[in-house]
Design a protein around this motif. Structure first.
Motif, PDB file in Angstrom:
ATOM      1  N   GLY A  27       0.811  -1.205   0.000  1.00 49.45           N
ATOM      2  CA  GLY A  27       0.000   0.000   0.000  1.00 49.45           C
ATOM      3  C   GLY A  27       0.849   1.261   0.000  1.00 49.45           C
ATOM      4  O   GLY A  27       0.313   2.360  -0.044  1.00 49.45           O
ATOM      5  N   GLY A  28       2.162   1.114   0.033  1.00 48.03           N
ATOM      6  CA  GLY A  28       3.027   2.289   0.129  1.00 48.03           C
ATOM      7  C   GLY A  28       3.671   2.660  -1.195  1.00 48.03           C
ATOM      8  O   GLY A  28       3.099   2.467  -2.265  1.00 48.03           O
ATOM      9  N   LYS A  29       4.889   3.188  -1.089  1.00 48.29           N
ATOM     10  CA  LYS A  29       5.548   3.756  -2.252  1.00 48.29           C
ATOM     11  C   LYS A  29       5.886   2.685  -3.299  1.00 48.29           C
ATOM     12  O   LYS A  29       5.701   2.890  -4.497  1.00 48.29           O
ATOM     13  CB  LYS A  29       6.837   4.465  -1.786  1.00 48.29           C
ATOM     14  N   ALA A  30       6.372   1.523  -2.847  1.00 47.19           N
ATOM     15  CA  ALA A  30       6.748   0.469  -3.796  1.00 47.19           C
ATOM     16  C   ALA A  30       5.524   0.045  -4.611  1.00 47.19           C
ATOM     17  O   ALA A  30       5.612  -0.170  -5.822  1.00 47.19           O
ATOM     18  CB  ALA A  30       7.328  -0.724  -3.048  1.00 47.19           C
ATOM     19  N   MET A  31       4.383  -0.049  -3.955  1.00 47.27           N
ATOM     20  CA  MET A  31       3.180  -0.473  -4.666  1.00 47.27           C
ATOM     21  C   MET A  31       2.762   0.581  -5.680  1.00 47.27           C
ATOM     22  O   MET A  31       2.433   0.264  -6.824  1.00 47.27           O
ATOM     23  CB  MET A  31       2.030  -0.730  -3.693  1.00 47.27           C
ATOM     24  N   LYS A  32       2.786   1.836  -5.241  1.00 49.98           N
ATOM     25  CA  LYS A  32       2.404   2.920  -6.145  1.00 49.98           C
ATOM     26  C   LYS A  32       3.320   2.916  -7.377  1.00 49.98           C
ATOM     27  O   LYS A  32       2.857   3.037  -8.514  1.00 49.98           O
ATOM     28  CB  LYS A  32       2.496   4.258  -5.399  1.00 49.98           C
ATOM     29  N   ASP A  33       4.628   2.734  -7.142  1.00 51.09           N
ATOM     30  CA  ASP A  33       5.575   2.720  -8.266  1.00 51.09           C
ATOM     31  C   ASP A  33       5.290   1.552  -9.213  1.00 51.09           C
ATOM     32  O   ASP A  33       5.303   1.708 -10.427  1.00 51.09           O
ATOM     33  CB  ASP A  33       7.019   2.627  -7.741  1.00 51.09           C
ATOM     34  N   LEU A  34       5.038   0.376  -8.630  1.00 49.75           N
ATOM     35  CA  LEU A  34       4.759  -0.805  -9.466  1.00 49.75           C
ATOM     36  C   LEU A  34       3.498  -0.584 -10.295  1.00 49.75           C
ATOM     37  O   LEU A  34       3.461  -0.858 -11.502  1.00 49.75           O
ATOM     38  CB  LEU A  34       4.577  -2.053  -8.587  1.00 49.75           C
TER      39      LEU A  34
ATOM     40  N   ALA B 239      -8.569   4.652   5.423  1.00 47.89           N
ATOM     41  CA  ALA B 239      -7.149   4.437   5.733  1.00 47.89           C
ATOM     42  C   ALA B 239      -6.893   2.950   5.942  1.00 47.89           C
ATOM     43  O   ALA B 239      -6.733   2.492   7.069  1.00 47.89           O
ATOM     44  CB  ALA B 239      -6.768   5.243   6.972  1.00 47.89           C
ATOM     45  N   THR B 240      -6.866   2.199   4.829  1.00 45.25           N
ATOM     46  CA  THR B 240      -6.674   0.749   4.921  1.00 45.25           C
ATOM     47  C   THR B 240      -5.182   0.426   4.869  1.00 45.25           C
ATOM     48  O   THR B 240      -4.422   0.925   5.694  1.00 45.25           O
ATOM     49  CB  THR B 240      -7.483   0.036   3.814  1.00 45.25           C
ATOM     50  N   ARG B 241      -4.758  -0.409   3.900  1.00 42.14           N
ATOM     51  CA  ARG B 241      -3.328  -0.747   3.758  1.00 42.14           C
ATOM     52  C   ARG B 241      -2.478   0.517   3.762  1.00 42.14           C
ATOM     53  O   ARG B 241      -2.765   1.447   3.023  1.00 42.14           O
ATOM     54  CB  ARG B 241      -3.103  -1.391   2.390  1.00 42.14           C
ATOM     55  N   GLY B 242      -1.436   0.560   4.558  1.00 42.77           N
ATOM     56  CA  GLY B 242      -0.567   1.733   4.568  1.00 42.77           C
ATOM     57  C   GLY B 242      -0.989   2.760   5.609  1.00 42.77           C
ATOM     58  O   GLY B 242      -0.259   3.719   5.856  1.00 42.77           O
ATOM     59  N   GLY B 243      -2.187   2.576   6.203  1.00 40.58           N
ATOM     60  CA  GLY B 243      -2.628   3.418   7.304  1.00 40.58           C
ATOM     61  C   GLY B 243      -2.842   4.883   6.945  1.00 40.58           C
ATOM     62  O   GLY B 243      -2.844   5.255   5.769  1.00 40.58           O
ATOM     63  N   ILE B 244      -3.019   5.724   7.971  1.00 40.99           N
ATOM     64  CA  ILE B 244      -3.301   7.132   7.697  1.00 40.99           C
ATOM     65  C   ILE B 244      -2.087   7.834   7.100  1.00 40.99           C
ATOM     66  O   ILE B 244      -2.217   8.807   6.361  1.00 40.99           O
ATOM     67  CB  ILE B 244      -3.838   7.918   8.918  1.00 40.99           C
ATOM     68  N   ALA B 245      -0.873   7.341   7.391  1.00 45.23           N
ATOM     69  CA  ALA B 245       0.327   7.988   6.850  1.00 45.23           C
ATOM     70  C   ALA B 245       0.273   8.004   5.319  1.00 45.23           C
ATOM     71  O   ALA B 245       0.583   9.016   4.681  1.00 45.23           O
ATOM     72  CB  ALA B 245       1.587   7.253   7.330  1.00 45.23           C
ATOM     73  N   THR B 246      -0.131   6.877   4.731  1.00 49.26           N
ATOM     74  CA  THR B 246      -0.186   6.771   3.278  1.00 49.26           C
ATOM     75  C   THR B 246      -1.259   7.699   2.709  1.00 49.26           C
ATOM     76  O   THR B 246      -1.022   8.413   1.719  1.00 49.26           O
ATOM     77  CB  THR B 246      -0.464   5.302   2.894  1.00 49.26           C
ATOM     78  N   VAL B 247      -2.423   7.713   3.339  1.00 47.76           N
ATOM     79  CA  VAL B 247      -3.514   8.575   2.868  1.00 47.76           C
ATOM     80  C   VAL B 247      -3.091  10.044   2.940  1.00 47.76           C
ATOM     81  O   VAL B 247      -3.312  10.810   1.996  1.00 47.76           O
ATOM     82  CB  VAL B 247      -4.789   8.336   3.704  1.00 47.76           C
ATOM     83  N   LEU B 248      -2.481  10.433   4.058  1.00 48.33           N
ATOM     84  CA  LEU B 248      -2.068  11.838   4.209  1.00 48.33           C
ATOM     85  C   LEU B 248      -1.055  12.225   3.137  1.00 48.33           C
ATOM     86  O   LEU B 248      -1.118  13.324   2.565  1.00 48.33           O
ATOM     87  CB  LEU B 248      -1.486  12.063   5.611  1.00 48.33           C
ATOM     88  N   ASN B 249      -0.127  11.323   2.845  1.00 44.30           N
ATOM     89  CA  ASN B 249       0.852  11.611   1.797  1.00 44.30           C
ATOM     90  C   ASN B 249       0.186  11.738   0.426  1.00 44.30           C
ATOM     91  O   ASN B 249       0.556  12.600  -0.375  1.00 44.30           O
ATOM     92  CB  ASN B 249       1.941  10.528   1.767  1.00 44.30           C
ATOM     93  N   GLU B 250      -0.780  10.870   0.153  1.00 47.49           N
ATOM     94  CA  GLU B 250      -1.474  10.934  -1.146  1.00 47.49           C
ATOM     95  C   GLU B 250      -2.224  12.259  -1.288  1.00 47.49           C
ATOM     96  O   GLU B 250      -2.205  12.884  -2.351  1.00 47.49           O
ATOM     97  CB  GLU B 250      -2.428   9.748  -1.303  1.00 47.49           C
ATOM     98  N   LEU B 286      -0.428   1.426  10.369  1.00 47.91           N
ATOM     99  CA  LEU B 286      -1.254   0.233  10.600  1.00 47.91           C
ATOM    100  C   LEU B 286      -2.569   0.355   9.829  1.00 47.91           C
ATOM    101  O   LEU B 286      -3.164   1.423   9.752  1.00 47.91           O
ATOM    102  CB  LEU B 286      -1.580   0.093  12.083  1.00 47.91           C
ATOM    103  N   ALA B 287      -3.038  -0.769   9.296  1.00 40.09           N
ATOM    104  CA  ALA B 287      -4.276  -0.773   8.508  1.00 40.09           C
ATOM    105  C   ALA B 287      -5.505  -0.613   9.394  1.00 40.09           C
ATOM    106  O   ALA B 287      -5.549  -1.096  10.524  1.00 40.09           O
ATOM    107  CB  ALA B 287      -4.379  -2.075   7.734  1.00 40.09           C
ATOM    108  N   ASN B 288      -6.493   0.090   8.836  1.00 32.22           N
ATOM    109  CA  ASN B 288      -7.798   0.242   9.451  1.00 32.22           C
ATOM    110  C   ASN B 288      -8.839  -0.250   8.446  1.00 32.22           C
ATOM    111  O   ASN B 288      -8.618  -0.168   7.244  1.00 32.22           O
ATOM    112  CB  ASN B 288      -8.088   1.711   9.751  1.00 32.22           C
ATOM    113  N   GLU B 289      -9.977  -0.729   8.932  1.00 34.90           N
ATOM    114  CA  GLU B 289     -11.049  -1.114   8.010  1.00 34.90           C
ATOM    115  C   GLU B 289     -12.370  -0.438   8.363  1.00 34.90           C
ATOM    116  O   GLU B 289     -13.411  -0.801   7.826  1.00 34.90           O
ATOM    117  CB  GLU B 289     -11.197  -2.638   7.965  1.00 34.90           C
ATOM    118  N   GLY B 290     -12.287   0.556   9.239  1.00 35.32           N
ATOM    119  CA  GLY B 290     -13.498   1.297   9.587  1.00 35.32           C
ATOM    120  C   GLY B 290     -13.147   2.743   9.903  1.00 35.32           C
ATOM    121  O   GLY B 290     -13.849   3.411  10.652  1.00 35.32           O
TER     122      GLY B 290
END
Lengths: 355, 355
Positions: A27-34, B239-250, B286-290
């Protein structure tokens, strides 16, 4: 077809070949790049909404194609990933395009969800994504959204692809497997069993060598031509897993008719017949990926056959039988030796992972 | 949370337990019986078109819900299949429902494609199908079509499920991750990381025992309440795979803003914090599903928070930070110790097969 000893497997040298790792599914950077590198670069077609997490379409634009939305899904687990005449990517696109088309829908959009085994070569994944993009362009559909999961080595066999399709059905098209009536003609659009035979040969386990290619093809153009010429067409089914035997049984059961087919009229390639004899398989149950079974009212049989035969994907079309008032749900075949046998639903499993 | 020795695995007795065989994937009678028995019996909801090969909907009826069709897909490969607070079936329904809902869509229909490993117990499959049916009823969606493939033992890990969702977006809802502006508030709807921690504990590999349940839940009701109270909402992401950090970066990258969050305002359960400390994990990944991350304009923050908190799935909602004019694409966190650190995209993989 020749029965040949299998050549020894080639070994890769020690050259580093980039492969998919678990981090490509995180779900992170590697996935986005792929995803950007392998999928978006070949799928995205200029639409800014292509391949967002969620694709969006104007309902008014969809309504220009017809009055009903069609929605269908299939997972593809074919083994091996590539085979004469196609690969899992082409199959995943055309398979779902055909599932839309046999219901009378104009195929429009696909989603693509992949489950990848850790260690799969990125080049192979790229090749399959390109094959999907090429197939989508050929079928006139757009792959608009997707998902990528990576599982550890041994948790799946290289690659599974699930495509889901959205299409729109024009208002005048009413097809259903419960609408077949006694006297209707049963047609197929060409040589049967090529896909099943091609996969079997490609697996190599049976030490068979052949030139048979999978018949994998998008059928909506052929179906458009058919429905134009024979608007009374009762139903269309693609004869994939389980072959035409399964489709005929489903139609006979749903419509409460008997279906009688003529073995001599069933189009079969000599090599496929040979395959089946050697391996003890019944060609009626072999999978096809470019063949439909069509039921048309008696008065439209000639028009339907002519339209099918005029299309490149229907040159070998044949009237293989008729629906009748016999026992409801029963399918029988007049054999070339003059006998008659029951064509039942497939009970066991002929060929796992054929699509 | 206690760190405990893992109990020995229980062994099944010699009782015969019906299991899935390759013939269940062959397209024939065994497959039809399995699908009828396990899936159709619990999914079909009285609609004669439910679970045909192709589902069909009137476009006019869809247009009553809004002006745009939303379409999204996800494969679920979670390991183990069942975990505290849910299972792969519930996850596969709510996950796709949420992917529709975060785009503003009313979730309506799902497809369900399964890949099953030969040898899976039919009772376990039935339990998961029932869980999907229950989740669909709770979310107000209908599972209308599907596909079943069976692969030989070792070719997949028990069960993968791909759901694809169709929904309709009301005309007044314009959400996009590229619409966030400096000054906007960043909100979450409660305690983070429960799903990731629950899966980790359920795997047992780490000999951790805990009472944490996955937060797996359908969020469209909460989102309806939010959009009613804060119609200017810029974007919503789960905020599933990659958690809130990934969403915030996106969000920061797509909108060309900086985002600053306050560690003290990030809602975290003590047990999850403990988990992360022991295992060296960062709860922001950490992943969330709700759980959703929401960006709202400054003047609607109070209304948005109040609406979220008034909903059962948003009682623990919190304003965790703000978008700013800082470096575009940069996410930083003010730590509880007074420092500031960069919150980057996840580079490696924290937890494979979390969903």
């Amino acid at each position: 077809m020749n029965v040949m000893p299998r050549p020894p497997k080639r070994r890769l040298g020690q050259v580093h070949v980039p492969a998919v790792t678990l981090s490509h599914g995180g779900g992170g950077k590697a996935m986005k790049d792929l995803i950007d590198d392998v999928f978006i670069s070949v799928f995205a077609t200029g639409s800014p909404e292509a391949l967002e997490d969620q694709a969006r379409f104007d309902l008014a634009a969809l309504a220009a194609h017809g009055d009903r939305l069609a929605f269908t899904t299939d997972s593809f687990v074919v083994d091996p990933l590539s085979f004469p005449g196609g690969d899992i990517g082409k199959l995943a696109v055309f398979g779902t395009v055909n599932d839309l088309a046999v219901g009378g829908a104009k195929p429009l959009y696909l989603s693509c969800a992949v489950v990848i085994e850790e260690g799969m070569k990125i080049d192979e994944l790229r090749r399959i994504a390109l094959s999907m993009a090429k197939a989508a362009a050929e079928a006139g559909v757009t792959i608009v959204t997707g998902d990528t999961k990576v599982v550890q080595r041994g948790a799946c066999d290289k690659l599974f692809i699930t495509t889901t399709g959205v299409g729109v059905i024009p208002p005048d098209r009413i097809l259903g497997i419960d609408t077949v009536r006694p006297g209707d003609g049963i047609l197929v659009n060409g040589l049967l069993g090529d896909h099943g035979a091609a996969i079997l040969a490609a697996r190599g386990d049976l030490a068979l060598e052949s030139e048979i290619l999978s018949d994998c093809a998008p059928l909506h153009g052929l179906i458009d031509a058919l429905l134009e010429a024979a608007p009374g067409t009762r139903c269309i089914r693609d004869a994939t897993r389980g072959g035409i035997a399964t489709v005929l049984n489903e139609i006979a059961e749903a419509s409460g008719v008997s279906i009688e087919i003529d073995e001599g009229a069933v189009p079969l390639r000599e090599e496929v017949r040979g395959f089946c004899e050697i391996l003890g398989l019944d060609p009626l149950y072999l999978a096809n990926e470019g063949k439909i079974v069509v039921a048309v009212p008696a008065e439209e049989i000639d028009a339907a056959l002519a339209a099918l035969r005029a299309h490149p994907l229907g040159a070998g079309s044949s009237l293989i039988g008729r629906a009748s008032r016999g026992e409801a749900g029963r399918v029988t075949m007049q054999t070339v030796f003059g006998g008659r046998r029951i064509v039942d639903m497939l009970v066991g499993e002929q060929l796992p992972r054929i699509c």
